[in-house]
Design an enzyme around this catalytic site. Sequence first.
Site, PDB file in Angstrom:
ATOM      1  N   LYS A   1       1.014  -1.229  -0.138  1.00 29.67           N
ATOM      2  CA  LYS A   1       0.017   0.280   0.071  1.00 29.67           C
ATOM      3  C   LYS A   1       1.091   1.110   0.095  1.00 29.67           C
ATOM      4  CE  LYS A   1      -4.737   1.344   0.444  1.00 29.67           C
ATOM      5  NZ  LYS A   1      -5.873   0.123  -0.504  1.00 29.67           N
TER       6      LYS A   1
ATOM      7  N   SER B   1      -7.811  -6.069 -10.943  1.00 30.74           N
ATOM      8  CA  SER B   1      -5.881  -4.862 -11.243  1.00 30.74           C
ATOM      9  C   SER B   1      -5.699  -6.557 -11.613  1.00 30.74           C
ATOM     10  CB  SER B   1      -5.930  -4.321  -9.896  1.00 30.74           C
ATOM     11  OG  SER B   1      -6.083  -3.469  -9.549  1.00 30.74           O
TER      12      SER B   1
HETATM   13  P1  NAD Z   1     -12.479   8.166  -3.502  1.00 27.27           P
HETATM   14  O1  NAD Z   1     -11.256   9.192  -3.470  1.00 27.27           O
HETATM   15  O2  NAD Z   1     -12.891   7.970  -5.042  1.00 27.27           O
HETATM   16  O3  NAD Z   1     -14.166   8.662  -2.911  1.00 27.27           O
HETATM   17  C1  NAD Z   1     -13.732   8.495  -1.198  1.00 27.27           C
HETATM   18  C2  NAD Z   1     -14.820  10.195  -1.104  1.00 27.27           C
HETATM   19  O4  NAD Z   1     -15.309   9.663   0.297  1.00 27.27           O
HETATM   20  C3  NAD Z   1     -14.884  11.319  -1.628  1.00 27.27           C
HETATM   21  O5  NAD Z   1     -15.810  10.887  -2.256  1.00 27.27           O
HETATM   22  C4  NAD Z   1     -14.968  11.785  -0.365  1.00 27.27           C
HETATM   23  O6  NAD Z   1     -14.854  13.158  -0.803  1.00 27.27           O
HETATM   24  C5  NAD Z   1     -15.734  11.060   0.605  1.00 27.27           C
HETATM   25  N1  NAD Z   1     -15.785  11.200   1.915  1.00 27.27           N
HETATM   26  C6  NAD Z   1     -14.536  11.496   2.674  1.00 27.27           C
HETATM   27  N2  NAD Z   1     -14.975  11.943   3.964  1.00 27.27           N
HETATM   28  C7  NAD Z   1     -15.952  10.988   3.973  1.00 27.27           C
HETATM   29  C8  NAD Z   1     -17.664  11.271   5.061  1.00 27.27           C
HETATM   30  N3  NAD Z   1     -16.638  11.425   6.575  1.00 27.27           N
HETATM   31  N4  NAD Z   1     -17.934  10.893   5.002  1.00 27.27           N
HETATM   32  C9  NAD Z   1     -18.764  11.078   3.691  1.00 27.27           C
HETATM   33  N5  NAD Z   1     -18.178  11.207   2.724  1.00 27.27           N
HETATM   34  C10 NAD Z   1     -16.953  11.105   2.912  1.00 27.27           C
HETATM   35  O7  NAD Z   1     -12.131   6.799  -2.704  1.00 27.27           O
HETATM   36  P2  NAD Z   1     -12.750   5.365  -3.019  1.00 27.27           P
HETATM   37  O8  NAD Z   1     -11.741   4.736  -3.906  1.00 27.27           O
HETATM   38  O9  NAD Z   1     -14.223   5.285  -3.171  1.00 27.27           O
HETATM   39  O10 NAD Z   1     -11.861   4.894  -1.641  1.00 27.27           O
HETATM   40  C11 NAD Z   1     -13.235   4.386  -0.547  1.00 27.27           C
HETATM   41  C12 NAD Z   1     -12.975   3.558   0.349  1.00 27.27           C
HETATM   42  O11 NAD Z   1     -13.035   2.001  -0.624  1.00 27.27           O
HETATM   43  C13 NAD Z   1     -11.053   3.610   0.813  1.00 27.27           C
HETATM   44  O12 NAD Z   1     -10.764   3.270   2.594  1.00 27.27           O
HETATM   45  C14 NAD Z   1     -10.493   2.547   0.090  1.00 27.27           C
HETATM   46  O13 NAD Z   1      -9.457   2.322   0.658  1.00 27.27           O
HETATM   47  C15 NAD Z   1     -11.311   1.548   0.037  1.00 27.27           C
HETATM   48  N6  NAD Z   1     -10.886   0.575  -1.093  1.00 27.27           N
HETATM   49  C16 NAD Z   1     -10.929   1.548  -2.714  1.00 27.27           C
HETATM   50  C17 NAD Z   1     -10.706   0.758  -3.633  1.00 27.27           C
HETATM   51  C18 NAD Z   1     -10.490   1.288  -4.990  1.00 27.27           C
HETATM   52  O14 NAD Z   1     -10.345   0.025  -6.380  1.00 27.27           O
HETATM   53  N7  NAD Z   1     -10.280   2.641  -5.173  1.00 27.27           N
HETATM   54  C19 NAD Z   1     -10.621  -0.786  -3.551  1.00 27.27           C
HETATM   55  C20 NAD Z   1     -10.656  -1.659  -1.921  1.00 27.27           C
HETATM   56  C21 NAD Z   1     -10.578  -0.648  -0.993  1.00 27.27           C
END
Ligand code: NAD
Length: 469
Positions: free
Chosen positions: A106, A362
Amino acid sequence: MQSEPNFFQTVNIYIDQAAALTNHPQGLLQYIKACNSVYHISFPIERDDGSIEVIEAWRAEHSHHRLPVKGGIRYAANVTEDEVMALAALMTFKCAIVDVPFGGGKGGVRISRPRYSPRELESITRRYAYELVKKNFIGPAVDVPAPDYGTGPREMAWILDTYQTMTKPDPDVYGCVTGKPVELGGVRGRVEATGRGVFFGVRQACEHAEDLKPLGLAPGLAGKRVVVQGLGNVGYHSAKFLQEAGALLVGLSEYEGAIYNSAGLDVDSVVAHRRETGKILDFPGAVNLASTLEVLELDCDILVPAALENQITIHNAPRVKARIVAEAANGPVTADAAAYLARKGVLIIPDVYLNAGGVTVSYFEWLKNLSHVRFGRLQKRFDQTANTRMLLAIENLTGRNFGPEVFQALASGAGEEDLVNSGLEETMIEAYNAIREVSLRRRVDLRTAAFVLAIDKVAMSYLELGIFP
Ligand code: NAD
């Protein structure tokens, strides 16, 4: 106020709880838990106003039992080394659960993304990639980053370009990073993969009438009231696929606020409203909630936290009304809150399984990059011709016609996106069934079962490698 274990401690608690249920040697279990290497970097960038800012960043490689290691890069204001190590550890177990042959990694860059212009983000990303290349912390055979919170295809394209510029010509160069735009070697279906995987996982959990009965719920997704926190990549796609399957989105939130409508919200209209007005609030027909956290306490069947870790803590867990908590984000429920909710009979579908759709696709992208050919390229036309012949033969024999629409649907061969989505569906169903089987056999919750399964697989790979005779 009672203090709770932080995210890193929480992940270690989960590993320890599961390890205690296995028979592997203590030393091996300690090694499986340990983070193999962490690289902490500080580098300067020039801001648009000419000032110099020092950026802190990390890349953690939790486990080298399989190479390359794999895991996203997070851009967030409060990233710490502990957090990156916790996320890297989750990746090791996640990959094992869905049979993706990678170790866990990570990355984290401590920036609040909205504070930086695209040019500044490009310099940060390129400099971060440069530092990773210098220390051999990136490469198709060693460590393959992907998007996470705050990053997406654009950042992955900058990383690929920097890597390519700095390294010797390599036919597998496109495999140095995944989540790339399709034009740059990305795979169709990767952008929505994590959310689609969340949907498959929740759907699978809702298949078993005997599991849902104690929750007071009927099987199936149709009509289930769902709340989603965070409408980024994972939250938006989870919401969209759940809605398409007939679930009712009653609450949605973003960092600036939250909205509720018991009659249901259309996620695309909410996203369009937010794009136009700059906020999720004041959506026609919906009620604004006083604080973003209130969304977690709404009356609903399924709560999908899809933003960040530590959202459901021991303090707000007593007010959570959902019967199923689907951990789309990593670590959204603290260990204490998870134990509390389990005592209340809430079903938690754990992050270490539920958001594994991203790394699964991925993996497909990486395979595509190493094989230098788009999925379906060789057999799509062949299948279409064979299917057409068979359908025509059936029409001749029966004297009846399928009609153009049905004919086309039955005849068409599978393209890249069809194959990726079907591979993802198969993976999420198989992994859920495997976890559920361990959970029933050992009488433990799904998270413990998932970690037991993963630890067994990682341990086996060390034994196979002869590291622990
Ligand atoms: P992202 O940046 O695309 O989206 C996150 C969203 O959450 C943003 O729109 C942000 O404004 C919003 N946010 C932040 N704080 C908030 C709050 N307090 N209340 C409501 N909304 C809030 O990120 P993502 O890729 O969607 O990742 C989100 C989660 O999923 C993370 O924990 C990440 O580790 C996990 N994740 C992502 C992936 C991936 O493929 N992108 C894969 C596995 C896990």
